[in-house]
Design a protein around this motif. Sequence first.
Motif, PDB file in Angstrom:
ATOM      1  N   ASP A  25       0.833  -1.203   0.000  1.00  0.00           N
ATOM      2  CA  ASP A  25       0.000   0.000   0.000  1.00  0.00           C
ATOM      3  C   ASP A  25       0.866   1.251   0.000  1.00  0.00           C
ATOM      4  N   LEU A  28       2.568   1.663  -3.389  1.00  0.00           N
ATOM      5  CA  LEU A  28       1.610   2.148  -4.378  1.00  0.00           C
ATOM      6  C   LEU A  28       1.350   3.637  -4.198  1.00  0.00           C
ATOM      7  N   THR A  61      -4.346   6.927  -6.118  1.00  0.00           N
ATOM      8  CA  THR A  61      -3.661   5.974  -5.237  1.00  0.00           C
ATOM      9  C   THR A  61      -4.012   6.237  -3.778  1.00  0.00           C
ATOM     10  N   LEU A  64      -7.239   4.510  -3.239  1.00  0.00           N
ATOM     11  CA  LEU A  64      -7.112   3.051  -3.189  1.00  0.00           C
ATOM     12  C   LEU A  64      -6.577   2.547  -1.857  1.00  0.00           C
ATOM     13  N   VAL A  65      -5.706   3.296  -1.204  1.00  0.00           N
ATOM     14  CA  VAL A  65      -5.132   2.827   0.064  1.00  0.00           C
ATOM     15  C   VAL A  65      -5.875   3.390   1.277  1.00  0.00           C
ATOM     16  N   ASN A  73      -8.775  -1.993   2.691  1.00  0.00           N
ATOM     17  CA  ASN A  73      -8.805  -0.687   2.022  1.00  0.00           C
ATOM     18  C   ASN A  73      -9.614  -0.807   0.733  1.00  0.00           C
ATOM     19  N   LEU A  75      -8.625  -0.784  -2.334  1.00  0.00           N
ATOM     20  CA  LEU A  75      -8.001  -1.700  -3.292  1.00  0.00           C
ATOM     21  C   LEU A  75      -8.499  -3.122  -3.058  1.00  0.00           C
ATOM     22  N   ASN A  76      -8.643  -3.501  -1.811  1.00  0.00           N
ATOM     23  CA  ASN A  76      -9.153  -4.819  -1.461  1.00  0.00           C
ATOM     24  C   ASN A  76     -10.580  -4.995  -1.976  1.00  0.00           C
ATOM     25  N   VAL A  79     -10.552  -5.376  -5.865  1.00  0.00           N
ATOM     26  CA  VAL A  79     -10.077  -6.698  -6.280  1.00  0.00           C
ATOM     27  C   VAL A  79     -11.147  -7.758  -6.033  1.00  0.00           C
TER      28      VAL A  79
END
Length: 109
Positions: A25, A28, A61, A64-65, A73, A75-76, A79
């Motif tokens: 994280d 990124l 970014t 995303l984090v 977060n 991003l998780n 996905v």
Amino acid sequence: MDHQYLIPANTKRGQLILGWFRPFDLMLFGTGILITLLLLAFMPLNDTLVTIMVLSPAVITGFLVMPVPYYHNMLNIVVEVYEFLTNRQTYRWKGWCYRSVITKTKRKK
């Protein structure tokens, strides 16, 4: 205490950097900030649209984090939604009577 251990609920947070971030994280987010800084240094910021595009890597970014309740977060979440939408959506029964259902259907034919 007679060998009774109390494990706190936030034991995973102790493994994270600052209690919130994995190393990926931070890499990124650092990459997004680095790209933004390079674009700020080399792009003329005369237009509002150009300024928004130059700042977008750090903002994306950072989004995303960003920590989210019940997930790690954003991003998780992204996905997991991608995996859900791209995987097979029909689930075949494989319960405790799976073999007996197969043999009954074969006998009927």
